[in-house]
Motif scaffolding. Sequence first.
Motif, mmCIF file in Angstrom:
data_model
loop_
_atom_site.group_PDB
_atom_site.id
_atom_site.type_symbol
_atom_site.label_atom_id
_atom_site.label_comp_id
_atom_site.label_asym_id
_atom_site.label_seq_id
_atom_site.Cartn_x
_atom_site.Cartn_y
_atom_site.Cartn_z
ATOM 1 N N UNK A 113 0.825 -1.206 0.000
ATOM 2 C CA UNK A 113 0.000 0.000 0.000
ATOM 3 C C UNK A 113 0.863 1.261 0.000
ATOM 4 N N UNK A 114 1.852 1.301 0.881
ATOM 5 C CA UNK A 114 2.693 2.497 0.978
ATOM 6 C C UNK A 114 3.614 2.649 -0.230
ATOM 7 N N UNK A 136 4.779 5.720 -4.981
ATOM 8 C CA UNK A 136 4.937 5.696 -6.428
ATOM 9 C C UNK A 136 3.986 6.680 -7.097
ATOM 10 N N UNK A 137 2.739 6.703 -6.621
ATOM 11 C CA UNK A 137 1.741 7.624 -7.173
ATOM 12 C C UNK A 137 2.145 9.076 -6.908
ATOM 13 N N UNK A 138 2.645 9.351 -5.692
ATOM 14 C CA UNK A 138 3.078 10.710 -5.340
ATOM 15 C C UNK A 138 4.267 11.138 -6.196
ATOM 16 N N UNK A 139 5.205 10.211 -6.386
ATOM 17 C CA UNK A 139 6.384 10.508 -7.209
ATOM 18 C C UNK A 139 5.984 10.816 -8.643
ATOM 19 N N UNK A 140 5.047 10.031 -9.163
ATOM 20 C CA UNK A 140 4.586 10.239 -10.529
ATOM 21 C C UNK A 140 3.854 11.574 -10.663
ATOM 22 N N UNK A 141 3.057 11.899 -9.633
ATOM 23 C CA UNK A 141 2.267 13.138 -9.679
ATOM 24 C C UNK A 141 3.147 14.381 -9.595
ATOM 25 N N UNK A 142 4.269 14.264 -8.902
ATOM 26 C CA UNK A 142 5.144 15.438 -8.721
ATOM 27 C C UNK A 142 6.339 15.449 -9.671
#
Length: 202
Positions: free
Chosen positions: A20-21, A26-32
Amino acid sequence: MKKQKSFFYPIIFMTVVTAFFVFILSAFSQATKDTIAFNNESELRYKILYIFNILPESKNPKDIEKVFNERVEERFTGGKNIYVLMDGEKEISYAVPVEGPGLWGTISGYVGLNEDYSKITGIDFVKQSETPGLGGRISEESYKEQFREIDISDVQDGKFIVSSPQTGNNVDAIAGATQTSAAVEKLINEDLNDFFKKLEVK
């Protein structure tokens, strides 16, 4: 059966939590990713404009990007990727990459040269890991501003800048950080010599 269940439950739980983390990070890294890339590009543009001494008053990243795109070109010359300050069709100044070992790690940056390579017009560093408050002061304006308009037209023994009071005092060494100061002098001299040899201008 109860013992078997209690043994596997923590493993399954930790696996799910970890997954989950990892997904969240990964999602946060992709978004930023785009924001980080823009900030890195903005920092480099800022340093190049600082070397050319044409920073806009606002220091806003969008304003810096506008001035950079209007005035600066990137090209491969003398074995290096350099930045060229333009005035219409005329080349005004060049930002040449330099790199070498410091006291604690690699120091890399750019040195500005005027149109006929006779003067150092500015300097800034894109990477350095020198001691804060000592060698790290090479990133302070009080140190970098000493490099404005240094005449290198009369070169002796392949040395373009001088940091020793006994031999000219073009650039004062940082108190308590003589090794870092000497490292900056060396990397500038060596990389500019290499650049000029490939250009066949020196």
